[in-house]
Design a protein around this motif. Structure first.
Motif, PDB file in Angstrom:
ATOM      1  N   LEU A  31      -0.324  21.084  57.450  1.00  0.00           N
ATOM      2  CA  LEU A  31      -0.213  21.237  55.996  1.00  0.00           C
ATOM      3  C   LEU A  31       0.570  20.087  55.369  1.00  0.00           C
ATOM      4  O   LEU A  31       0.354  19.755  54.202  1.00  0.00           O
ATOM      5  CB  LEU A  31       0.449  22.572  55.646  1.00  0.00           C
ATOM      6  CG  LEU A  31      -0.325  23.823  56.053  1.00  0.00           C
ATOM      7  CD1 LEU A  31       0.527  25.076  55.855  1.00  0.00           C
ATOM      8  CD2 LEU A  31      -1.623  23.919  55.284  1.00  0.00           C
ATOM      9  N   VAL A  32       1.495  19.514  56.128  1.00  0.00           N
ATOM     10  CA  VAL A  32       2.263  18.363  55.664  1.00  0.00           C
ATOM     11  C   VAL A  32       2.376  17.356  56.799  1.00  0.00           C
ATOM     12  O   VAL A  32       2.192  17.689  57.972  1.00  0.00           O
ATOM     13  CB  VAL A  32       3.696  18.739  55.182  1.00  0.00           C
ATOM     14  CG1 VAL A  32       3.661  19.670  53.987  1.00  0.00           C
ATOM     15  CG2 VAL A  32       4.538  19.300  56.309  1.00  0.00           C
ATOM     16  N   VAL A  33       2.689  16.140  56.404  1.00  0.00           N
ATOM     17  CA  VAL A  33       2.985  15.082  57.374  1.00  0.00           C
ATOM     18  C   VAL A  33       4.334  14.488  56.994  1.00  0.00           C
ATOM     19  O   VAL A  33       4.653  14.351  55.811  1.00  0.00           O
ATOM     20  CB  VAL A  33       1.866  14.007  57.418  1.00  0.00           C
ATOM     21  CG1 VAL A  33       1.718  13.298  56.090  1.00  0.00           C
ATOM     22  CG2 VAL A  33       2.103  13.030  58.536  1.00  0.00           C
ATOM     23  N   LYS A  34       5.154  14.213  58.014  1.00  0.00           N
ATOM     24  CA  LYS A  34       6.475  13.628  57.788  1.00  0.00           C
ATOM     25  C   LYS A  34       6.467  12.199  58.315  1.00  0.00           C
ATOM     26  O   LYS A  34       5.985  11.946  59.411  1.00  0.00           O
ATOM     27  CB  LYS A  34       7.558  14.441  58.502  1.00  0.00           C
ATOM     28  CG  LYS A  34       7.698  15.855  57.976  1.00  0.00           C
ATOM     29  CD  LYS A  34       8.921  16.544  58.528  1.00  0.00           C
ATOM     30  CE  LYS A  34       8.589  17.285  59.786  1.00  0.00           C
ATOM     31  NZ  LYS A  34       9.692  18.104  60.295  1.00  0.00           N
ATOM     32  N   GLU A  35       7.006  11.303  57.499  1.00  0.00           N
ATOM     33  CA  GLU A  35       7.106   9.897  57.901  1.00  0.00           C
ATOM     34  C   GLU A  35       8.532   9.431  57.673  1.00  0.00           C
ATOM     35  O   GLU A  35       9.150   9.792  56.673  1.00  0.00           O
ATOM     36  CB  GLU A  35       6.180   9.023  57.053  1.00  0.00           C
ATOM     37  CG  GLU A  35       4.710   9.410  57.118  1.00  0.00           C
ATOM     38  CD  GLU A  35       3.892   8.606  56.112  1.00  0.00           C
ATOM     39  OE1 GLU A  35       3.785   7.378  56.294  1.00  0.00           O
ATOM     40  OE2 GLU A  35       3.406   9.210  55.150  1.00  0.00           O
ATOM     41  N   ARG A  36       9.016   8.600  58.577  1.00  0.00           N
ATOM     42  CA  ARG A  36      10.352   8.018  58.411  1.00  0.00           C
ATOM     43  C   ARG A  36      10.255   6.802  57.499  1.00  0.00           C
ATOM     44  O   ARG A  36       9.271   6.086  57.510  1.00  0.00           O
ATOM     45  CB  ARG A  36      10.935   7.625  59.756  1.00  0.00           C
ATOM     46  CG  ARG A  36      11.139   8.835  60.659  1.00  0.00           C
ATOM     47  CD  ARG A  36      12.287   8.629  61.610  1.00  0.00           C
ATOM     48  NE  ARG A  36      12.489   9.825  62.406  1.00  0.00           N
ATOM     49  CZ  ARG A  36      13.330  10.789  62.099  1.00  0.00           C
ATOM     50  NH1 ARG A  36      14.040  10.708  61.006  1.00  0.00           N
ATOM     51  NH2 ARG A  36      13.468  11.848  62.866  1.00  0.00           N
ATOM     52  N   PHE A  37      11.297   6.606  56.696  1.00  0.00           N
ATOM     53  CA  PHE A  37      11.371   5.406  55.858  1.00  0.00           C
ATOM     54  C   PHE A  37      11.500   4.189  56.761  1.00  0.00           C
ATOM     55  O   PHE A  37      12.249   4.215  57.749  1.00  0.00           O
ATOM     56  CB  PHE A  37      12.595   5.485  54.935  1.00  0.00           C
ATOM     57  CG  PHE A  37      12.387   6.326  53.709  1.00  0.00           C
ATOM     58  CD1 PHE A  37      12.217   5.723  52.477  1.00  0.00           C
ATOM     59  CD2 PHE A  37      12.387   7.713  53.786  1.00  0.00           C
ATOM     60  CE1 PHE A  37      12.044   6.494  51.335  1.00  0.00           C
ATOM     61  CE2 PHE A  37      12.218   8.487  52.657  1.00  0.00           C
ATOM     62  CZ  PHE A  37      12.035   7.876  51.427  1.00  0.00           C
ATOM     63  N   ALA A  38      10.802   3.125  56.443  1.00  0.00           N
ATOM     64  CA  ALA A  38      10.852   1.903  57.252  1.00  0.00           C
ATOM     65  C   ALA A  38      12.252   1.304  57.256  1.00  0.00           C
ATOM     66  O   ALA A  38      12.731   0.834  58.295  1.00  0.00           O
ATOM     67  CB  ALA A  38       9.833   0.884  56.745  1.00  0.00           C
ATOM     68  N   ASP A  39      12.928   1.340  56.100  1.00  0.00           N
ATOM     69  CA  ASP A  39      14.239   0.700  55.986  1.00  0.00           C
ATOM     70  C   ASP A  39      15.410   1.614  56.345  1.00  0.00           C
ATOM     71  O   ASP A  39      16.549   1.158  56.403  1.00  0.00           O
ATOM     72  CB  ASP A  39      14.433   0.143  54.576  1.00  0.00           C
ATOM     73  CG  ASP A  39      14.361   1.216  53.509  1.00  0.00           C
ATOM     74  OD1 ASP A  39      13.755   2.275  53.766  1.00  0.00           O
ATOM     75  OD2 ASP A  39      14.902   0.991  52.406  1.00  0.00           O
ATOM     76  N   ASP A  40      15.141   2.896  56.580  1.00  0.00           N
ATOM     77  CA  ASP A  40      16.203   3.836  56.941  1.00  0.00           C
ATOM     78  C   ASP A  40      15.588   4.970  57.755  1.00  0.00           C
ATOM     79  O   ASP A  40      15.057   5.934  57.202  1.00  0.00           O
ATOM     80  CB  ASP A  40      16.882   4.385  55.681  1.00  0.00           C
ATOM     81  CG  ASP A  40      18.093   5.250  55.986  1.00  0.00           C
ATOM     82  OD1 ASP A  40      18.281   5.647  57.166  1.00  0.00           O
ATOM     83  OD2 ASP A  40      18.854   5.549  55.049  1.00  0.00           O
ATOM     84  N   GLN A  41      15.657   4.841  59.064  1.00  0.00           N
ATOM     85  CA  GLN A  41      15.016   5.796  59.965  1.00  0.00           C
ATOM     86  C   GLN A  41      15.605   7.204  59.890  1.00  0.00           C
ATOM     87  O   GLN A  41      15.018   8.141  60.409  1.00  0.00           O
ATOM     88  CB  GLN A  41      15.080   5.272  61.412  1.00  0.00           C
ATOM     89  CG  GLN A  41      14.234   4.031  61.644  1.00  0.00           C
ATOM     90  CD  GLN A  41      12.755   4.348  61.527  1.00  0.00           C
ATOM     91  OE1 GLN A  41      12.230   5.169  62.271  1.00  0.00           O
ATOM     92  NE2 GLN A  41      12.071   3.719  60.585  1.00  0.00           N
ATOM     93  N   ARG A  42      16.743   7.356  59.230  1.00  0.00           N
ATOM     94  CA  ARG A  42      17.328   8.695  59.071  1.00  0.00           C
ATOM     95  C   ARG A  42      16.629   9.497  57.990  1.00  0.00           C
ATOM     96  O   ARG A  42      16.692  10.716  57.977  1.00  0.00           O
ATOM     97  CB  ARG A  42      18.819   8.590  58.737  1.00  0.00           C
ATOM     98  CG  ARG A  42      19.662   7.956  59.840  1.00  0.00           C
ATOM     99  CD  ARG A  42      21.035   7.639  59.335  1.00  0.00           C
ATOM    100  NE  ARG A  42      20.902   6.648  58.257  1.00  0.00           N
ATOM    101  CZ  ARG A  42      21.895   6.215  57.504  1.00  0.00           C
ATOM    102  NH1 ARG A  42      23.108   6.676  57.671  1.00  0.00           N
ATOM    103  NH2 ARG A  42      21.694   5.322  56.553  1.00  0.00           N
ATOM    104  N   ARG A  43      15.977   8.812  57.066  1.00  0.00           N
ATOM    105  CA  ARG A  43      15.331   9.475  55.934  1.00  0.00           C
ATOM    106  C   ARG A  43      13.870   9.762  56.247  1.00  0.00           C
ATOM    107  O   ARG A  43      13.197   8.971  56.907  1.00  0.00           O
ATOM    108  CB  ARG A  43      15.448   8.611  54.687  1.00  0.00           C
ATOM    109  CG  ARG A  43      16.874   8.479  54.209  1.00  0.00           C
ATOM    110  CD  ARG A  43      17.015   7.540  53.042  1.00  0.00           C
ATOM    111  NE  ARG A  43      16.272   7.994  51.888  1.00  0.00           N
ATOM    112  CZ  ARG A  43      15.907   7.196  50.888  1.00  0.00           C
ATOM    113  NH1 ARG A  43      16.215   5.910  50.889  1.00  0.00           N
ATOM    114  NH2 ARG A  43      15.232   7.675  49.861  1.00  0.00           N
TER     115      ARG A  43
END
Length: 148
Positions: free
Chosen positions: A83-95
């Motif tokens: 139902l959703v996909v989660k992606e990490r921010f390229a510049d901040d892997q914590r987000r």
């Protein structure tokens, strides 16, 4: 005559009234949502992402009034159900940025017709002017409460 502390209160119990109104509304909409295999929380997340685009989990929690610990579980289950996909921010892997999948986008399109039909029934039952006033009053209440 019975004298209670409630006799001293000048205002009705607004939080309880809002909860009762929410429950009455959900009695109308819950069967439609669950017919598509969704929970109320999942539908709130889908609606938020559909209306706002990709968001971080904290933003979704705020919009959907779901606590952060609960949101983590909701999003994990939604990801497992595609139902959703989660992606990490390229510049901040914590987000993490959460987006709808094509499956959820199709659910919105399919379910929208049923929901809009139920809104028309609601407007017929209580009157479109009442519904319009309620939207305006709630918007004003939220703006006023956000100023605090």
């Amino acid at each position: 005559m019975r004298n209670t502390s409630a006799d001293q209160l000048l205002h009705r119990n607004l939080p309880m009234l809002l909860l009762r109104a929410r429950e009455k509304m959900m009695e109308r909409f819950r069967p439609l949502i669950s017919a598509y295999g969704l929970t109320e929380q999942q539908w709130r997340v889908i609606r938020a992402l559909d209306e706002c685009g990709p968001l971080e989990p904290r933003q979704i929690s705020d919009l959907c009034t779901i606590s952060s610990p609960s949101m983590a579980g909701v999003l994990a289950r939604m990801e497992a159900q595609d139902l959703v996909v989660k992606e990490r921010f390229a510049d901040d892997q914590r987000r993490i940025l959460v987006s709808l999948t094509e499956k959820s986008t199709q659910l919105v399109l399919t379910l929208s017709a049923d929901l809009e039909a139920e809104y028309r029934v609601l407007e017929r039952d209580v009157g479109a002017p009442v519904v319009d006033r309620l939207y305006k009053a709630i918007d004003e209440l939220l703006v006023g409460l956000d100023r605090e």
